[in-house]
Motif scaffolding. Structure first.
Motif, short mmCIF file in Angstrom:
data_model
loop_
_atom_site.label_atom_id
_atom_site.label_comp_id
_atom_site.label_asym_id
_atom_site.label_seq_id
_atom_site.Cartn_x
_atom_site.Cartn_y
_atom_site.Cartn_z
N ASP A 221 0.82 -1.22 0.00
CA ASP A 221 0.00 0.00 0.00
C ASP A 221 0.85 1.26 0.00
OD1 ASP A 221 -2.86 -1.13 0.57
OD2 ASP A 221 -1.53 -2.15 1.99
N GLY A 222 2.04 1.15 0.56
CA GLY A 222 2.90 2.33 0.65
C GLY A 222 4.36 1.96 0.61
N VAL A 223 5.17 2.88 0.11
CA VAL A 223 6.62 2.72 0.08
C VAL A 223 7.27 3.98 0.63
CG1 VAL A 223 8.68 2.46 -1.37
CG2 VAL A 223 6.58 1.24 -1.97
N VAL A 224 8.23 3.81 1.53
CA VAL A 224 9.11 4.90 1.93
C VAL A 224 10.47 4.56 1.37
CG1 VAL A 224 10.14 6.18 3.84
CG2 VAL A 224 7.81 5.29 4.07
N ASP A 225 10.86 5.27 0.31
CA ASP A 225 12.14 4.97 -0.35
C ASP A 225 13.21 5.94 0.10
OD1 ASP A 225 13.23 3.24 -2.85
OD2 ASP A 225 14.23 5.19 -2.70
N THR A 226 14.27 5.39 0.71
CA THR A 226 15.34 6.21 1.26
C THR A 226 16.63 6.09 0.46
OG1 THR A 226 16.23 4.49 2.73
CG2 THR A 226 14.39 5.79 3.56
N VAL A 227 16.58 5.42 -0.71
CA VAL A 227 17.81 5.04 -1.40
C VAL A 227 18.19 5.98 -2.54
CG1 VAL A 227 18.95 3.20 -2.69
CG2 VAL A 227 17.49 2.63 -0.74
N SER A 228 17.33 6.08 -3.57
CA SER A 228 17.71 6.83 -4.77
C SER A 228 16.50 7.00 -5.69
CB SER A 228 18.80 6.10 -5.54
OG SER A 228 18.30 4.88 -6.07
N PRO A 229 16.59 7.89 -6.69
CA PRO A 229 15.50 8.00 -7.67
C PRO A 229 15.26 6.69 -8.41
CG PRO A 229 16.95 9.90 -7.82
CD PRO A 229 17.63 8.93 -6.90
N GLU A 230 16.35 5.95 -8.70
CA GLU A 230 16.22 4.69 -9.42
C GLU A 230 15.47 3.67 -8.57
OE1 GLU A 230 19.21 7.21 -11.01
OE2 GLU A 230 19.11 6.35 -8.98
N SER A 231 15.80 3.62 -7.28
CA SER A 231 15.11 2.71 -6.37
C SER A 231 13.64 3.07 -6.26
CB SER A 231 15.77 2.74 -4.99
OG SER A 231 15.06 1.98 -4.05
N ALA A 232 13.36 4.37 -6.12
CA ALA A 232 11.97 4.81 -6.02
C ALA A 232 11.19 4.45 -7.28
CB ALA A 232 11.92 6.31 -5.77
N THR A 233 11.82 4.62 -8.44
CA THR A 233 11.17 4.28 -9.70
C THR A 233 10.84 2.80 -9.77
OG1 THR A 233 12.33 6.09 -10.84
CG2 THR A 233 11.40 4.32 -12.21
N ALA A 234 11.80 1.97 -9.38
CA ALA A 234 11.57 0.52 -9.41
C ALA A 234 10.46 0.12 -8.45
CB ALA A 234 12.86 -0.21 -9.05
N ASN A 235 10.38 0.80 -7.32
CA ASN A 235 9.38 0.42 -6.31
C ASN A 235 7.97 0.87 -6.65
OD1 ASN A 235 11.09 -1.00 -4.59
ND2 ASN A 235 11.81 0.87 -3.60
N LEU A 236 7.82 1.75 -7.64
CA LEU A 236 6.47 2.11 -8.09
C LEU A 236 5.71 0.88 -8.55
CD1 LEU A 236 7.08 5.39 -10.14
CD2 LEU A 236 5.73 5.19 -8.04
N SER A 237 6.43 -0.08 -9.14
CA SER A 237 5.78 -1.27 -9.69
C SER A 237 5.22 -2.18 -8.60
CB SER A 237 6.77 -2.07 -10.54
OG SER A 237 7.79 -2.63 -9.73
N LEU A 238 5.61 -1.94 -7.34
CA LEU A 238 5.14 -2.78 -6.24
C LEU A 238 3.87 -2.25 -5.59
CD1 LEU A 238 8.58 -3.44 -4.52
CD2 LEU A 238 7.29 -4.99 -5.99
N LEU A 239 3.43 -1.07 -6.00
CA LEU A 239 2.25 -0.46 -5.37
C LEU A 239 0.95 -1.08 -5.86
CD1 LEU A 239 3.16 3.34 -5.49
CD2 LEU A 239 3.10 1.88 -3.46
N VAL A 240 0.01 -1.21 -4.94
CA VAL A 240 -1.35 -1.59 -5.31
C VAL A 240 -2.05 -0.37 -5.90
CG1 VAL A 240 -1.45 -3.29 -3.45
CG2 VAL A 240 -2.31 -0.97 -3.05
N HIS A 241 -3.22 -0.59 -6.47
CA HIS A 241 -3.99 0.54 -6.99
C HIS A 241 -4.28 1.53 -5.86
CE1 HIS A 241 -7.71 2.73 -7.98
NE2 HIS A 241 -7.16 2.78 -9.19
N GLY A 242 -3.96 2.79 -6.13
CA GLY A 242 -4.19 3.84 -5.14
C GLY A 242 -3.12 3.92 -4.07
#
Length: 337
Positions: A221-242
């Motif tokens: 449901d949520g991601v707190v990304d503390t690593v990098s723009p690339e990490s944050a971009t990759a983690n978008l694919s793990l989000l559920v709808h909304g």
């Protein structure tokens, strides 16, 4: 100027003469700063070390004058107040997250906008208070204010053994969420102590595949990304709808998500910009968030994760260690050494 102000005219400080690496910092004597309107002068008892110290030092800042003093997270006693200040008085125990455009707390004295000051309870040690602002408020803003994590959510926190990550793990767990975090194997037990339900070893495991396995393919449901723009971009694919992602270390590339599909919300966390791009309301909110964190610590509901205190002379080497991104918890300079 307050009649209670010190008679000293110079102070010891750790200074940066030009943009550079942490090892270029040196000890020097500087004039004691005088508080202007709306400001307080704080006798520094402790100052937290943060990645932003070495990151900004490397490039410098156009608003700096040289030599410059680093150190954003200051705890200490109000020594003097400037014109027009009410509600703040000499002798008051305070902590604040400073303006990176101005001289900081790796010195005997530092100036603060009184709007940003939070009162430190007598039960909380200086080093504990100084370890909270930058990392603690960044996590608080991400978990509580932006993602609004609640019971039943599943949340991914990257870098759970670090400062921001460790506080985010605790706050998400306290909200009742199921918390998954990334950490090395040597830090797995520690992040579980902080409240992580599942730990993914980013060095040896496929993080995305492991998280999909842990969530039966649903995602988070949520991601707190503390690593990098690339990490944050990759983690978008793990989000559920909304779902939502709070990026601490750089914005993700939203073009990887097709329009009108998972409909993610993305939150850029820029805590210090309350000084440079905010008005009095977000600056006052720095004080409010710090007050919440101090209360949680005082009540035993939040581990401040203080790992080591050190004298001013050891700050350069400690910032160098921090830049290697393998420090667990918080490092704090204390005037007592």
């Amino acid at each position: 100027m307050s009649p209670h102000s010190t008679r000293r005219t110079t102070m010891r400080a750790l200074v940066l003469d030009r943009p550079g690496a942490p090892e270029t910092l040196r000890l020097s004597d500087l004039p004691v700063p005088e508080p202007g309107p709306g400001q307080a002068r704080v006798k520094v008892e402790a100052c937290g070390l943060n990645p932003v110290d070495y990151q900004v030092a490397a490039e410098g800042h156009p608003d700096w004058t040289w030599p410059h003093v680093l150190g954003l997270d200051v705890a200490g006693t109000v020594d003097a107040v400037g014109e027009g200040v009410t509600g703040v008085h000499p002798g008051q125990r305070v902590v604040f997250h400073g303006d990176l455009r101005r001289p900081g707390g790796f010195a005997v004295y530092a100036l603060a906008d009184t709007t940003t000051l939070a009162t430190v309870p007598d039960t909380i040690e200086w080093a504990v208070a100084a370890g909270l602002p930058c990392a603690g408020m960044t996590a608080y803003q991400a978990v509580v204010r932006r993602l609004v994590v609640t019971a039943g959510d599943t949340v991914l926190v990257t870098g759970g053994a670090g400062g921001v990550g460790g506080f985010a793990v605790q706050l998400a767990a306290r909200a009742g969420a199921r918390v998954i975090t990334t950490a090395s194997a040597r830090n797995a037990d520690r992040v579980r102590e902080l409240g992580a339900d599942e730990v993914v070893d980013y060095r040896t495991e496929d993080v995305a595949a492991r998280i999909r396995d842990l969530t039966d393919g649903r995602g988070v449901d949520g991601v707190v990304d503390t690593v990098s723009p690339e990490s944050a971009t990759a983690n978008l694919s793990l989000l559920v709808h909304g779902g939502g992602l709070a990026s601490v270390a750089g914005r993700p590339d939203l073009t990887v998500v097709a329009p009108f599909t998972i409909a993610p919300s993305v939150h850029e966390i820029a805590l210090g910009a309350a000084h440079s791009h905010g008005d009095e309301r977000p600056r006052a909110d720095l004080s409010a968030m710090l007050g919440e964190l101090l209360t949680l610590v005082a009540d035993g509901h939040l581990d401040p994760m203080l790992s080591r205190t050190l004298p001013l002379s050891e700050v350069p080497s400690a910032l160098g260690q921090l830049s290697e991104r393998h420090v667990r918890g918080k490092l704090v300079y204390t005037a007592s050494g």
